[in-house]
Design a protein around this motif. Structure first.
Motif, short mmCIF file in Angstrom:
data_model
loop_
_atom_site.label_atom_id
_atom_site.label_comp_id
_atom_site.label_asym_id
_atom_site.label_seq_id
_atom_site.Cartn_x
_atom_site.Cartn_y
_atom_site.Cartn_z
N TRP A 54 -3.04 -1.08 -6.00
CA TRP A 54 -3.61 -1.56 -4.74
C TRP A 54 -4.76 -0.64 -4.30
CZ3 TRP A 54 -3.20 -5.81 -1.70
CH2 TRP A 54 -3.67 -5.72 -0.38
N ARG A 106 1.32 1.03 -5.10
CA ARG A 106 0.26 1.65 -4.31
C ARG A 106 -0.95 2.07 -5.14
NH1 ARG A 106 3.98 6.69 -2.33
NH2 ARG A 106 4.03 7.90 -4.29
N ALA A 126 0.81 -1.22 0.00
CA ALA A 126 0.00 0.00 0.00
C ALA A 126 0.84 1.27 0.00
CB ALA A 126 -0.94 0.02 1.21
N GLU A 127 2.12 1.16 0.37
CA GLU A 127 2.97 2.34 0.46
C GLU A 127 3.99 2.49 -0.66
OE1 GLU A 127 2.76 0.23 3.32
OE2 GLU A 127 1.06 1.42 4.05
#
Length: 236
Positions: free
Chosen positions: A97, A94, A88-89
């Motif tokens: 996602w 990201r 997610a980062e």
């Protein structure tokens, strides 16, 4: 981490186990990073009410996610797996996602290196029941690298330090990882899940449903055989 696998490449098996009717892309079944391979996603027009539009479609994409902003296809050489702890980062993953660009990677078996003897032995891992594996992935597209649209995908992975099978592979000092193998009854839910529910699927597949077969001769060159293309992660 999985860098080599055997793709499901026949129309019959894609239809039977993944519910896609279109012929598979004409790609090699033995897949390495940046090879083209099939992935399955929701059809973008599945909600228009047209019965001719299938709910799932099989696409051809590069194994190794090439984000929309990447200027070179070779970026995907290091993004063929995505860690669920950081997906997610990290800039590479990201956006797909966050947008829940979920896909299923149809796989007959994967290869992992067994280092326990001191010499890495390629080992085939597959389902015991002979059915293919549907591996949870993310897909995206890129136009910057070539000027035309290129699809690509990555496989999602979880920690496997306590998994009875996958904890045996890769170098002894490396973190143990495994791909996220979905159950058949999860396929539609995964393809439809919003980003807020993506982590619900990031689970270990039961070890007792899998089998491992060492293939010590795999990758060894025979006389007059052309070697496969080099990859920095051929053995994990």
């Amino acid at each position: 981490m999985c860098s080599n696998y055997q793709a499901v490449s026949t129309t019959e098996r894609l239809r039977l186990y993944f519910g896609v009717d279109a012929p598979p892309p004409q790609v090699k079944s033995d897949v390495w990073p940046l090879y083209e391979a099939p992935f399955i996603r929701r059809h973008p027009n599945k909600d228009v009410g047209d019965e001719a539009v299938p709910p799932r479609e099989v696409m051809s994409g590069l194994f190794g996610l090439v984000p929309f902003w990447a200027g070179e296809i070779k970026y995907g050489r290091r993004t063929y797996n995505a860690r669920t702890e950081t997906v997610a980062e990290l800039p590479s993953f990201r956006e797909p996602w966050a947008k829940a660009q979920h896909c299923i990677v149809p796989v007959e078996w994967i290869y992992e290196p067994d280092h326990r003897s001191g010499t890495p032995i390629p080992t085939r891992i597959q389902r015991k029941d002979g059915k293919p594996m549907g591996i949870a992935g993310l897909w995206t597209s890129n136009r910057k690298a070539t000027g035309s649209e290129v699809f690509s995908f990555t496989m999602l992975t979880v920690n496997a330090k306590d998994h009875e099978l996958f904890r045996l592979y890769h170098r002894l000092e490396d973190e143990k990882r495994m791909v996220v193998i979905l159950r058949e009854d999860q396929y539609d839910a995964w393809l439809d899940a919003p980003a807020s529910r993506s982590m619900d699927f990031m689970q270990q597949y039961p070890a007792h449903l899998l089998m491992a077969t060492p293939e010590p001769e795999r990758g060894k060159r025979k006389k007059n055989e052309v070697p496969p293309p080099a990859s920095p992660d051929l053995l994990g």
